[in-house]
Scaffold this motif. Structure first.
Motif, PDB file in Angstrom:
ATOM      1  N   UNK A 116     -27.036 -82.737 -18.511  1.00 57.06           N
ATOM      2  CA  UNK A 116     -26.668 -82.677 -17.105  1.00 57.06           C
ATOM      3  C   UNK A 116     -27.384 -81.533 -16.403  1.00 57.06           C
ATOM      4  N   UNK A 117     -27.515 -81.701 -15.097  1.00 54.51           N
ATOM      5  CA  UNK A 117     -28.082 -80.638 -14.264  1.00 54.51           C
ATOM      6  C   UNK A 117     -26.964 -80.132 -13.358  1.00 54.51           C
ATOM      7  N   UNK A 118     -26.811 -78.835 -13.326  1.00 51.48           N
ATOM      8  CA  UNK A 118     -25.860 -78.243 -12.383  1.00 51.48           C
ATOM      9  C   UNK A 118     -26.665 -77.418 -11.391  1.00 51.48           C
ATOM     10  N   UNK A 119     -26.311 -77.571 -10.110  1.00 49.97           N
ATOM     11  CA  UNK A 119     -27.095 -76.893  -9.075  1.00 49.97           C
ATOM     12  C   UNK A 119     -26.302 -75.724  -8.513  1.00 49.97           C
ATOM     13  N   UNK A 120     -26.903 -74.555  -8.621  1.00 46.01           N
ATOM     14  CA  UNK A 120     -26.243 -73.356  -8.107  1.00 46.01           C
ATOM     15  C   UNK A 120     -27.189 -72.616  -7.153  1.00 46.01           C
ATOM     16  N   UNK A 121     -27.101 -72.911  -5.843  1.00 47.63           N
ATOM     17  CA  UNK A 121     -28.029 -72.326  -4.878  1.00 47.63           C
ATOM     18  C   UNK A 121     -27.631 -70.909  -4.446  1.00 47.63           C
ATOM     19  N   UNK A 122     -26.482 -70.432  -4.908  1.00 45.02           N
ATOM     20  CA  UNK A 122     -25.965 -69.162  -4.367  1.00 45.02           C
ATOM     21  C   UNK A 122     -26.557 -67.938  -5.041  1.00 45.02           C
ATOM     22  N   UNK A 172     -29.930 -70.967 -15.860  1.00 41.55           N
ATOM     23  CA  UNK A 172     -29.251 -70.846 -17.148  1.00 41.55           C
ATOM     24  C   UNK A 172     -29.430 -72.126 -17.948  1.00 41.55           C
ATOM     25  N   UNK A 173     -29.429 -71.986 -19.262  1.00 45.28           N
ATOM     26  CA  UNK A 173     -29.242 -73.152 -20.128  1.00 45.28           C
ATOM     27  C   UNK A 173     -27.884 -72.966 -20.786  1.00 45.28           C
ATOM     28  N   UNK A 174     -27.029 -73.971 -20.637  1.00 47.49           N
ATOM     29  CA  UNK A 174     -25.708 -73.908 -21.258  1.00 47.49           C
ATOM     30  C   UNK A 174     -25.631 -75.032 -22.280  1.00 47.49           C
ATOM     31  N   UNK A 175     -25.211 -74.714 -23.492  1.00 44.83           N
ATOM     32  CA  UNK A 175     -25.047 -75.774 -24.491  1.00 44.83           C
ATOM     33  C   UNK A 175     -23.639 -75.716 -25.042  1.00 44.83           C
ATOM     34  N   UNK A 176     -23.121 -76.899 -25.329  1.00 41.65           N
ATOM     35  CA  UNK A 176     -21.804 -76.989 -25.944  1.00 41.65           C
ATOM     36  C   UNK A 176     -21.926 -77.880 -27.161  1.00 41.65           C
ATOM     37  N   UNK A 177     -21.262 -77.460 -28.240  1.00 38.92           N
ATOM     38  CA  UNK A 177     -21.352 -78.192 -29.495  1.00 38.92           C
ATOM     39  C   UNK A 177     -19.945 -78.530 -29.970  1.00 38.92           C
ATOM     40  N   UNK A 178     -19.690 -79.803 -30.220  1.00 42.77           N
ATOM     41  CA  UNK A 178     -18.394 -80.221 -30.760  1.00 42.77           C
ATOM     42  C   UNK A 178     -18.374 -79.967 -32.268  1.00 42.77           C
ATOM     43  N   UNK A 179     -17.625 -78.966 -32.709  1.00 40.32           N
ATOM     44  CA  UNK A 179     -17.618 -78.585 -34.134  1.00 40.32           C
ATOM     45  C   UNK A 179     -17.217 -79.751 -35.034  1.00 40.32           C
ATOM     46  N   UNK A 184     -28.559 -77.874 -17.655  1.00 43.57           N
ATOM     47  CA  UNK A 184     -29.636 -77.087 -17.050  1.00 43.57           C
ATOM     48  C   UNK A 184     -29.133 -76.641 -15.683  1.00 43.57           C
ATOM     49  N   UNK A 185     -28.923 -75.349 -15.525  1.00 40.41           N
ATOM     50  CA  UNK A 185     -28.446 -74.848 -14.241  1.00 40.41           C
ATOM     51  C   UNK A 185     -29.656 -74.413 -13.424  1.00 40.41           C
ATOM     52  N   UNK A 186     -29.833 -75.067 -12.274  1.00 42.43           N
ATOM     53  CA  UNK A 186     -31.026 -74.791 -11.473  1.00 42.43           C
ATOM     54  C   UNK A 186     -30.627 -74.236 -10.107  1.00 42.43           C
ATOM     55  N   UNK A 187     -31.602 -73.578  -9.467  1.00 43.92           N
ATOM     56  CA  UNK A 187     -31.300 -72.997  -8.154  1.00 43.92           C
ATOM     57  C   UNK A 187     -31.204 -74.077  -7.086  1.00 43.92           C
ATOM     58  N   UNK A 235     -22.106 -71.413 -12.866  1.00 44.71           N
ATOM     59  CA  UNK A 235     -22.148 -72.781 -12.347  1.00 44.71           C
ATOM     60  C   UNK A 235     -22.005 -72.861 -10.836  1.00 44.71           C
ATOM     61  N   UNK A 236     -22.728 -73.826 -10.252  1.00 39.67           N
ATOM     62  CA  UNK A 236     -22.523 -74.183  -8.864  1.00 39.67           C
ATOM     63  C   UNK A 236     -21.561 -75.362  -8.788  1.00 39.67           C
ATOM     64  N   UNK A 237     -21.340 -75.846  -7.563  1.00 36.64           N
ATOM     65  CA  UNK A 237     -20.344 -76.902  -7.355  1.00 36.64           C
ATOM     66  C   UNK A 237     -20.828 -78.281  -7.798  1.00 36.64           C
ATOM     67  N   UNK A 238     -22.169 -78.492  -7.769  1.00 39.83           N
ATOM     68  CA  UNK A 238     -22.673 -79.853  -7.959  1.00 39.83           C
ATOM     69  C   UNK A 238     -23.202 -80.079  -9.368  1.00 39.83           C
ATOM     70  N   UNK A 239     -22.747 -81.158 -10.004  1.00 37.37           N
ATOM     71  CA  UNK A 239     -23.247 -81.496 -11.337  1.00 37.37           C
ATOM     72  C   UNK A 239     -23.724 -82.941 -11.328  1.00 37.37           C
ATOM     73  N   UNK A 240     -24.922 -83.174 -11.892  1.00 33.99           N
ATOM     74  CA  UNK A 240     -25.456 -84.539 -11.960  1.00 33.99           C
ATOM     75  C   UNK A 240     -25.795 -84.868 -13.395  1.00 33.99           C
ATOM     76  N   UNK A 241     -25.380 -86.046 -13.835  1.00 32.25           N
ATOM     77  CA  UNK A 241     -25.745 -86.461 -15.191  1.00 32.25           C
ATOM     78  C   UNK A 241     -27.202 -86.917 -15.181  1.00 32.25           C
TER      79      UNK A 241
END
Ligand code: SAH
Length: 460
Positions: free
Chosen positions: A246-252, A202-209, A218-221, A258-264
């Motif tokens: 940030x990269x979030x790792x979702x191996x499930x 997944x690509x997740x983006x958040x924008x502060x209005x 970037x959510x990766x396997x 989202x998975x449990x691990x997030x790395x900047x």
């Protein structure tokens, strides 16, 4: 198979009149009292329907032709409205949507909660109900020719490539297109949920209005993300307002994003935004309302219903990053917030400091465990605010609320059915539902948010 109780069978063509609309935007018609659900049909319309699926107590059909149109019907502005499952109500005028949501809340509260008498106000809607979302979470897949980013075709897991979304902020659309292009350039593969193979999920983006700050997730396997450095460099070069990558790792093998691990990978762990005068730090996995304009409307209503004078102790259950808690803290003596996601509580504490608010305390844990514990420590609340996820409040929490005897309960809900169930419990245990305010946080979708004021009856 048609039986006495089931008056239709698959592939039947029937003429039907639609009387109602379900919570997910399907028209409901009846054949000899037997309900038939049809997407994109509206109450008051008649049409010809082909029956596509028959269950014991209801059936589904596809609309072939409308023979009478509702005066509330409009042309859906989005070209992919029919393929995409994201919006369900674009074919209904905005005014019609607001009326439908009010009626839906009223019906559910009466049917499930037994609350026929409670006042349900007209839904508070938006002046401009488009481009309102501050967050995009886009599934990534692959087609011949490379990576695609889009949406799941309605009721499937097939990804259709998409360039823009009418309820998404333009900035998020732009970011998704850009990240898609950059990732494709570096040959990064999309994820396939059937084979559980591939890299980018997944690509997740958040924008502060209010701040213009951007976060890209970037959510990766797996941990592996080829060309990570170049990817980050290109994103930074092409998006000057990006503050956090940030990269979030979702191996499930799951459809939870989202998975449990997030790395900047670069920049900060959070971006910032304002609701009213309060500034919030928001990290990748923390809950933050997706419609910032209506969030202010919602929180102001919650604040009004809390009826604070400055002397009260308030509990904010399910507090997320402390949004409602900090709104309330401005008018209360003391606020306690509890939330299950540790990162959210760390954001909440940051947010209290950021705004120089000292009369709040936050705890990580389940509301149904932490609040009874607070109660046992002698903490009493004059007002309790709950804002649970779709499944509503745990009964242990409702029991504690009853035994704590607050003057008022303010219930913020994103699911009228569980709201009705919980209000039924509270009204059976000494509380009275005073008024219900639906707020349209998600225009063009079937979702509706409500704020409810409950007061403790004097005899209790
Ligand atoms: N009030 C906040 C968050 C509401 S969303 C806001 O308006 O921004 C509901 C929140 O409840 C989420 O942050 C979720 O992580 C949290 N949650 C879910 N189950 C919980 C539980 N059992 N106890 C406490 N928090 C919970």
């Amino acid at each position: 198979m048609a039986t006495e109780n089931v008056p239709v069978k698959k592939n039947d063509m029937i003429d039907i009149m639609f009387e109602d609309l379900t919570h997910d935007g399907a028209g409901v018609g009846k054949i000899a009292g037997f309900p038939v659900f049809v997407q994109r049909a509206l109450p008051g319309e008649t049409g010809t329907v082909k029956i596509t699926k028959v269950k014991k107590n209801y059936a589904f059909g596809r609309l072939l032709e409308l023979t009478k149109e509702s005066p509330d019907r409009v042309e859906a502005p989005c070209p992919i409205f029919k393929q995409c499952g994201g919006c369900q109500l674009q074919h209904l005028s905005y005014d019609g949507q607001l009326k439908h949501k009010q009626k839906h809340v009223r019906d559910v509260l009466a049917r499930i909660g037994g609350l026929q008498e409670v006042t349900v106000h007209p839904t508070l809607g938006m002046n401009d109900p488009w481009r309102y979302r501050n967050k995009a979470q886009v599934p990534i897949g692959e087609e011949e020719g490379g990576l695609i980013a889009g949406f799941y075709a309605e009721r499937t897991h097939r990804i259709i490539d998409m360039n823009e979304c009418a309820i998404q902020h333009e900035e998020n659309d732009r970011v998704v297109q850009l990240v898609k292009k950059i990732a494709k350039n570096y040959g990064i593969g999309g994820y396939d949920d059937k084979t559980h193979k591939g890299t980018l999920r997944h690509v997740v983006t958040r924008y502060g209005y209010q701040t213009g700050e951007l976060m890209v997730v970037l959510v990766t396997k797996g941990k592996e993300l080829p060309n990570k450095k170049n990817l980050v460099q290109d994103i930074r070069a092409q998006l000057p307002n990006v503050k956090s990558i940030v990269q979030n790792i979702n191996p499930k093998r799951t459809n939870v994003i989202f998975g449990e691990k997030t790395e900047v990978l670069w920049g900060e762990e959070v971006i910032h935004d304002y609701i009213g005068d309060i500034q919030f730090a928001i990290s990748a996995r923390s809950f933050y309302q997706v419609n910032p304009v209506q969030t202010e409307v919602l929180y102001n209503k919650a604040l009004e219903y809390a009826g604070l004078t400055g002397k009260e102790t308030v509990i904010d259950a399910y507090c997320g990053i402390g949004t409602i808690s900090l709104f309330l803290a401005q008018k209360a003596m003391r606020v306690y917030g509890v939330e299950i996601v540790p990162e959210a509580i760390s954001d909440a504490k940051k947010n209290a400091r950021l705004n120089g608010i000292g009369n709040v305390e936050f705890a990580v844990g389940e509301a149904e465990k932490v609040i009874p514990w607070w109660h046992a420590q002698g903490i009493r609340a004059d007002v309790i605010v709950v804002d649970p996820p779709r499944k509503g409040c745990d009964e242990a929490l409702l029991e504690t609320i009853v035994s704590m005897k607050p003057e008022r309960v303010v219930y913020v809900s994103c699911n009228p059915a569980t709201l009705a169930r919980d209000l039924k419990y509270l009204t059976a245990h000494g509380f009275e539902a005073k008024e219900v305010q639906p707020v349209d946080m998600f225009p063009h979708t079937g979702h509706v948010e409500c704020v409810v004021l409950m007061s403790r009856m004097v005899s209790n």
